[in-house]
Design a protein around this motif. Structure first.
Motif, PDB file in Angstrom:
ATOM      1  N   ARG A  73       0.600  -1.172   0.239  1.00 19.65           N
ATOM      2  CA  ARG A  73      -0.115   0.045  -0.170  1.00 19.65           C
ATOM      3  C   ARG A  73       0.824   1.401   0.016  1.00 19.65           C
ATOM      4  O   ARG A  73       0.482   2.131  -0.450  1.00 19.65           O
ATOM      5  CB  ARG A  73      -0.832   0.177   1.151  1.00 19.65           C
ATOM      6  CG  ARG A  73      -0.245   0.853   2.272  1.00 19.65           C
ATOM      7  CD  ARG A  73      -1.057   1.100   3.314  1.00 19.65           C
ATOM      8  NE  ARG A  73      -1.732  -0.165   3.825  1.00 19.65           N
ATOM      9  CZ  ARG A  73      -1.107  -0.865   4.819  1.00 19.65           C
ATOM     10  NH1 ARG A  73       0.232  -0.741   5.137  1.00 19.65           N
ATOM     11  NH2 ARG A  73      -1.862  -1.889   5.335  1.00 19.65           N
ATOM     12  N   ALA A  74       2.116   1.188   0.692  1.00 20.19           N
ATOM     13  CA  ALA A  74       3.005   2.347   0.835  1.00 20.19           C
ATOM     14  C   ALA A  74       3.529   2.953  -0.493  1.00 20.19           C
ATOM     15  O   ALA A  74       3.852   3.849  -0.397  1.00 20.19           O
ATOM     16  CB  ALA A  74       3.817   2.166   1.968  1.00 20.19           C
ATOM     17  N   ARG A  75       3.595   2.019  -1.440  1.00 17.99           N
ATOM     18  CA  ARG A  75       4.242   2.703  -2.674  1.00 17.99           C
ATOM     19  C   ARG A  75       3.616   3.916  -3.082  1.00 17.99           C
ATOM     20  O   ARG A  75       4.141   4.839  -3.687  1.00 17.99           O
ATOM     21  CB  ARG A  75       3.901   1.523  -3.799  1.00 17.99           C
ATOM     22  CG  ARG A  75       5.323   0.641  -3.811  1.00 17.99           C
ATOM     23  CD  ARG A  75       6.245   0.558  -4.859  1.00 17.99           C
ATOM     24  NE  ARG A  75       6.321   1.334  -5.923  1.00 17.99           N
ATOM     25  CZ  ARG A  75       7.108   0.988  -6.850  1.00 17.99           C
ATOM     26  NH1 ARG A  75       7.872  -0.233  -6.755  1.00 17.99           N
ATOM     27  NH2 ARG A  75       7.416   1.960  -7.871  1.00 17.99           N
ATOM     28  N   ARG A  76       2.231   3.890  -2.621  1.00 18.64           N
ATOM     29  CA  ARG A  76       1.372   5.067  -3.189  1.00 18.64           C
ATOM     30  C   ARG A  76       2.036   6.250  -2.688  1.00 18.64           C
ATOM     31  O   ARG A  76       2.136   7.273  -3.202  1.00 18.64           O
ATOM     32  CB  ARG A  76      -0.016   4.844  -2.769  1.00 18.64           C
ATOM     33  CG  ARG A  76      -0.611   3.737  -3.266  1.00 18.64           C
ATOM     34  CD  ARG A  76      -2.255   3.726  -3.222  1.00 18.64           C
ATOM     35  NE  ARG A  76      -2.640   2.684  -2.509  1.00 18.64           N
ATOM     36  CZ  ARG A  76      -3.543   2.517  -1.713  1.00 18.64           C
ATOM     37  NH1 ARG A  76      -3.996   3.424  -1.111  1.00 18.64           N
ATOM     38  NH2 ARG A  76      -4.020   1.235  -1.129  1.00 18.64           N
ATOM     39  N   THR A  77       2.471   6.192  -1.389  1.00 16.28           N
ATOM     40  CA  THR A  77       2.758   7.489  -0.721  1.00 16.28           C
ATOM     41  C   THR A  77       4.255   7.613  -0.867  1.00 16.28           C
ATOM     42  O   THR A  77       4.878   8.647  -0.723  1.00 16.28           O
ATOM     43  CB  THR A  77       2.112   7.526   0.885  1.00 16.28           C
ATOM     44  OG1 THR A  77       2.623   6.124   1.520  1.00 16.28           O
ATOM     45  CG2 THR A  77       0.913   7.569   0.720  1.00 16.28           C
ATOM     46  N   GLY A 109      -5.706   9.735   1.528  1.00 10.70           N
ATOM     47  CA  GLY A 109      -6.189  10.379   2.464  1.00 10.70           C
ATOM     48  C   GLY A 109      -4.902  10.939   3.240  1.00 10.70           C
ATOM     49  O   GLY A 109      -4.875  11.313   4.377  1.00 10.70           O
ATOM     50  N   GLN A 110      -3.946  10.921   2.272  1.00 12.41           N
ATOM     51  CA  GLN A 110      -2.550  11.523   2.944  1.00 12.41           C
ATOM     52  C   GLN A 110      -2.438  13.186   3.078  1.00 12.41           C
ATOM     53  O   GLN A 110      -3.320  13.930   2.599  1.00 12.41           O
ATOM     54  CB  GLN A 110      -1.417  11.076   1.765  1.00 12.41           C
ATOM     55  CG  GLN A 110      -1.370  11.948   0.496  1.00 12.41           C
ATOM     56  CD  GLN A 110      -0.451  11.338  -0.401  1.00 12.41           C
ATOM     57  OE1 GLN A 110      -0.430  10.139  -0.817  1.00 12.41           O
ATOM     58  NE2 GLN A 110       0.542  12.262  -0.579  1.00 12.41           N
ATOM     59  N   PRO A 111      -1.613  13.619   3.811  1.00 16.15           N
ATOM     60  CA  PRO A 111      -1.762  15.092   4.549  1.00 16.15           C
ATOM     61  C   PRO A 111      -1.504  16.213   3.284  1.00 16.15           C
ATOM     62  O   PRO A 111      -2.463  16.996   3.544  1.00 16.15           O
ATOM     63  CB  PRO A 111      -0.541  15.093   5.349  1.00 16.15           C
ATOM     64  CG  PRO A 111      -0.395  13.497   5.890  1.00 16.15           C
ATOM     65  CD  PRO A 111      -0.562  12.711   4.696  1.00 16.15           C
ATOM     66  N   GLN A 162      -7.734  12.406  10.384  1.00 13.92           N
ATOM     67  CA  GLN A 162      -6.200  12.688  11.164  1.00 13.92           C
ATOM     68  C   GLN A 162      -5.286  11.682  10.271  1.00 13.92           C
ATOM     69  O   GLN A 162      -5.556  10.401  10.113  1.00 13.92           O
ATOM     70  CB  GLN A 162      -6.228  11.911  12.707  1.00 13.92           C
ATOM     71  CG  GLN A 162      -6.903  12.950  13.634  1.00 13.92           C
ATOM     72  CD  GLN A 162      -6.826  12.199  15.020  1.00 13.92           C
ATOM     73  OE1 GLN A 162      -7.276  11.061  15.164  1.00 13.92           O
ATOM     74  NE2 GLN A 162      -6.382  12.957  15.780  1.00 13.92           N
ATOM     75  N   PRO A 163      -4.168  12.345   9.778  1.00 15.70           N
ATOM     76  CA  PRO A 163      -3.170  11.303   9.349  1.00 15.70           C
ATOM     77  C   PRO A 163      -2.573  10.372  10.407  1.00 15.70           C
ATOM     78  O   PRO A 163      -2.883  10.632  11.543  1.00 15.70           O
ATOM     79  CB  PRO A 163      -2.036  12.391   8.960  1.00 15.70           C
ATOM     80  CG  PRO A 163      -2.667  13.640   8.791  1.00 15.70           C
ATOM     81  CD  PRO A 163      -3.951  13.506  10.189  1.00 15.70           C
ATOM     82  N   ILE A 164      -2.118   9.355  10.126  1.00 20.36           N
ATOM     83  CA  ILE A 164      -1.577   8.489  10.991  1.00 20.36           C
ATOM     84  C   ILE A 164      -0.514   8.701  11.684  1.00 20.36           C
ATOM     85  O   ILE A 164      -0.555   8.282  12.946  1.00 20.36           O
ATOM     86  CB  ILE A 164      -1.040   7.075  10.024  1.00 20.36           C
ATOM     87  CG1 ILE A 164      -0.822   5.989  11.032  1.00 20.36           C
ATOM     88  CG2 ILE A 164       0.283   7.444   9.217  1.00 20.36           C
ATOM     89  CD1 ILE A 164      -0.289   4.517  10.260  1.00 20.36           C
ATOM     90  N   ALA A 165       0.242   9.934  11.401  1.00 19.61           N
ATOM     91  CA  ALA A 165       1.224  10.280  12.396  1.00 19.61           C
ATOM     92  C   ALA A 165       0.441  10.862  13.500  1.00 19.61           C
ATOM     93  O   ALA A 165       1.291  11.005  14.709  1.00 19.61           O
ATOM     94  CB  ALA A 165       1.977  11.523  11.599  1.00 19.61           C
TER      95      ALA A 165
END
Length: 347
Positions: free
Chosen positions: A4-8, A260-262, A321-324
């Motif tokens: 999934r993280a390749r997207r970000t 939904g990335q920041p 809320q972003p994951i951070a």
């Protein structure tokens, strides 16, 4: 590849509620049966156990999930040993072998290449090490599989576009075919588009997963279709940001995306990205921790655990809320049944 993280990357307890009908996955190691203190999530037997976590690549999302996992396991005296494959299937196999040599009590893995890991997973089963996988439908049996529901996001995204454009033309920007998760997303979009009667006039692949390539694709659509293109689907927010930068001069298609990335949030607020679908990755991390604890406690879990995606637009983007910002959220997990699947509750 299932990441999934390749997207970000180029640019996602109050006692767990065990369902009475949940099937048991691959049980824990010999001697890891639940002992006194089992609260439905962890148990006294979890104290001193080590959980291996094979991440596919360096990425802020995975670092946050790693931190969530570590905090949740620590509540029961267990610890996490994380390794990173750097998008190299061979390194991931080596990492998994190393974790087994270090006698981890359970394995969590998000495979870079799920076919390549089947051999080492077979070795883990022979050693009676429970395996928990993230975002893959290849191989098995596993103790459980955790899935981010991008299938729904793709299908619902198509329906959202239909409600925005009616009979207007739309184009779709997909991710590379080697990414398993992105293939689920694409299949979901195509099925949703067919069901909704969406007019998809062009399909392109953002092979490099960069905003620059996404902008170039959107500009080619601008030249070909102009004002007649009423909507764009993008497989990630990196691509949505690139597509949004091509808007102007009467070219104003509605853009619907997923992540939904920041850095996409301000564009949703401004209406340049109409909607995106966010994955509450804190629940992904908690679901992985929950499964690992049940594995070392000899407990049972659903064979598949689904993390719902959430549609984000101007109406609710301010609440996202972003994951951070979710790393320190309480470890609280409950399940519900929807359409024959076991979902983590996110409310």
């Amino acid at each position: 590849m299932t990441v999934r993280a390749r997207r970000t990357a180029a640019g996602l307890v109050a006692a767990g509620l065990l369902l009475g009908s949940a099937a048991c996955g691959g049980g824990g190691k010999s001697g890891a049966a639940a002992s006194g203190g089992d609260d439905g999530t962890g148990c006294n037997a979890a104290k001193g156990k080590t959980i291996g976590f094979s991440e596919p690549l360096p990425d802020p999302n995975f670092k946050a999930i790693e931190e969530i996992l570590s905090k949740a396991l620590a509540k029961y005296g267990a610890k996490l040993k994380a390794v990173n494959a750097n998008l190299n299937p061979g390194k991931q196999i080596s990492d998994l072998n190393t974790l087994m040599q270090q006698q981890v009590d359970a394995l969590i893995a998000n495979p870079v290449d799920p076919n390549a890991t089947q051999g080492v997973f077979a070795q883990a089963r022979a050693k009676k090490i429970p395996i928990i996988v993230l975002d893959t439908k290849v191989g098995g049996p596993y103790f459980t599989s955790v899935h981010d529901d991008v299938d729904f996001a793709g299908a619902d995204g198509a329906k959202t576009l239909k409600s925005l454009v009616g009979g207007g033309k739309v184009a779709a920007m997909f991710g590379p075919a080697y990414a398993e998760l992105l293939n689920w997303e694409k299949a979901g979009f195509e099925a949703g588009a067919k069901q909704a009667g969406l007019t998809v006039v062009d399909r392109q692949v953002n092979q490099k997963i960069t905003p620059e390539d996404a902008k170039a694709i959107a500009e080619s659509w601008r030249q070909k279709y102009g004002r007649d293109l009423k909507g764009i689907w993008t497989f990630n927010d990196v691509s949505a940001i690139g597509a949004a930068s091509a808007l102007g001069g009467g070219f104003a298609p509605a853009i619907v995306s997923i992540n939904g990335q920041p850095d996409a949030v301000p564009l949703v607020e401004a209406g340049r990205i109409t909607a995106t679908y966010g994955v509450p990755y804190d629940k992904t991390g908690q679901a992985l921790a929950y499964a690992a604890l049940r594995a070392v406690c000899g407990g049972s879990v659903p064979k598949e655990i689904w993390i719902p995606t959430v549609k984000l637009d101007k109406k609710n983007i301010d609440d996202w809320q972003p994951i951070a910002q979710r790393v320190d959220n309480p470890f609280s997990l409950a399940f519900e049944q929807r359409d024959g699947k076991t979902y983590v509750k996110t409310s």
